[in-house]
Design an enzyme around this catalytic site. Structure first.
Site, PDB file in Angstrom:
ATOM      1  N   GLY A 249      -9.871  -3.223 -14.600  1.00 52.95           N
ATOM      2  CA  GLY A 249     -10.832  -3.355 -15.261  1.00 52.95           C
ATOM      3  C   GLY A 249     -12.073  -2.265 -14.878  1.00 52.95           C
TER       4      GLY A 249
ATOM      5  N   THR B 250       1.305   8.707 -12.080  1.00 51.54           N
ATOM      6  CA  THR B 250       2.466   7.936 -12.212  1.00 51.54           C
ATOM      7  C   THR B 250       2.092   6.384 -12.496  1.00 51.54           C
ATOM      8  OG1 THR B 250       3.772   9.444 -10.771  1.00 51.54           O
ATOM      9  CG2 THR B 250       4.721   7.319 -11.618  1.00 51.54           C
TER      10      THR B 250
ATOM     11  N   CYS C  39     -24.102 -12.569  -2.234  1.00 50.10           N
ATOM     12  CA  CYS C  39     -24.528 -12.630  -0.850  1.00 50.10           C
ATOM     13  C   CYS C  39     -24.476 -11.529  -0.024  1.00 50.10           C
ATOM     14  CB  CYS C  39     -23.756 -13.964  -0.250  1.00 50.10           C
ATOM     15  SG  CYS C  39     -24.548 -14.219   1.464  1.00 50.10           S
TER      16      CYS C  39
END
Length: 387
Positions: free
Chosen positions: A78, A247, A337
């Protein structure tokens, strides 16, 4: 072997691979095309290429019934899909019109978008961040007030990964297009968790990732509407229409398509059921006077199924997470954190939530594989901790 004493309620971070995806990978490993390069001319290469295109059609179907397989570009996840869209679209538009040098994003975008703003500036773009309303979504009127003929790209996510609030993408895209800008949506959190059709949304590009739906980590895709200009970010090899060289990882792509095929036919019913479970959890825990939904009135807000976003008065996220972990429940904070200090979530701060409140945030997330009994047990544990 997994320790069954722990209940994973952090699916918005990453999900276990689905049985269908694991089986698809095993079948690929046992096949004659395992390891074959789909760009080779020999028989195994052609068979691998055919399998690649079958998977591409599966992903295209998940974006909408009329989406072409040629509009799907496979990426390494993503984040890569987001970065390719952010720079590739903005630079392609600027090449066509040198006056379009501005990029508009929401202030609640994922770090894979916001952390690249300095590089956009170095590339000669100016950027503007639009804050959401208190309920967590960007209002079309707010975008319209920022638009101008110098805008190359607008990017507002489909649904927020921390709060689960769904954005009015169709209306926002219409505002962008009215001024000649392109529109991109980060759908990494929303893909196959809430129904949508990219053509009905009328957007130009959309990013997704495999590990948020029960596919492998390290594989994703970018929907790029036919004839939408995009400038490649890297070069060498010509794969994926010369837009994303390298690839293709067919083994991961096969598993990605298997996960998508498993979810897509049932998305309406799964979404309805999980929204019901989310609502029951909100209803139960928010009766406590010190527990609050981050978007305010959760009943009226358009939300992703399977994400419950809260903050707790006078407690910090780290303490809540550790206390719940000790009781066998794995959740996360809507904050990061770092070096022993807890930073307030940029998403919640942009929504107008105070820093002190944002430091007490929690995100509970799950998908269709959740056991409702575990959600009841979690609610008991959270209320015990808060008491």
């Amino acid at each position: 072997m997994f320790d069954n004493s722990f209940v994973n309620l952090d699916y918005a971070a990453s999900t276990p691979m689905r049985v269908e995806a694991v089986r698809a990978q095993a079948a690929y490993d046992a096949s004659d095309i395992a390891g074959a390069n789909p760009n080779s001319l020999h028989t195994l290469g052609r068979k691998a290429a055919a399998q690649l295109e079958t998977c591409r059609r599966s992903i295209a179907r998940s974006f909408g019934p009329r989406v072409r397989s040629s509009e799907v570009i496979f990426t390494g996840g993503g984040t890569e899909a987001n970065v390719l869209a952010l720079f590739g679209l903005a630079e392609a538009v600027r090449e066509q019109d040198r006056n379009r040098t501005r990029v508009i994003l929401s202030a609640i975008e994922h770090d894979s978008m916001l952390d690249n703003l300095s590089l956009l500036h170095a590339a000669g773009f100016t950027t503007e961040l639009i804050k959401p309303c208190r309920a967590g979504y960007v209002e079309p009127a707010a975008l319209e007030a920022c638009m101008g003929d110098d805008v190359a790209l607008v990017s507002v996510m489909l649904a927020n990964n921390e709060t689960g609030v769904i954005q009015p993408v169709r209306e926002l895209a219409a505002v962008a297009h009215a001024r000649g800008a392109l529109y991109h949506a980060d759908a990494v959190q929303g893909w196959l968790h809430t129904p949508f059709d990219v053509q009905e949304l009328n957007i130009d590009a959309l990013s997704v990732a495999g590990h948020k739906i029960g596919g492998p980590v390290g594989i994703g895709a970018l929907y790029l509407k036919n004839r939408t200009p995009l400038r490649a970010r890297s070069f060498g090899g010509g794969q994926e229409r010369n837009l994303r060289p390298g690839t293709q990882d067919l083994r991961a792509i096969v598993a990605l398509a298997a996960a998508a095929d498993a979810l897509h036919p049932h998305i309406e019913e799964d979404s309805k059921r999980l929204l019901g479970l989310s609502s029951l959890l909100y209803e139960r825990i928010c009766t406590h006077p010190h527990i609050h939904a981050t978007m305010g009135d959760w009943v009226t807000v358009d939300r992703l199924p399977g994400i419950v976003s809260i903050f707790v008065d006078n407690m910090d996220s780290e303490e809540l997470i550790l206390q719940l972990d000790g009781r066998g429940f794995e959740v996360s904070a809507a904050s990061a954190c770092s070096s022993g200090s807890l930073d307030a979530s940029h998403v919640l701060r942009a929504m107008g939530i105070s820093r002190e409140e944002a430091l007490g945030s929690l995100r509970i997330s799950f998908d269709d594989r959740v056991d409702p009994i575990d959600l009841d047990r979690f609610a008991d544990a959270l209320l015990e901790v808060v008491r």
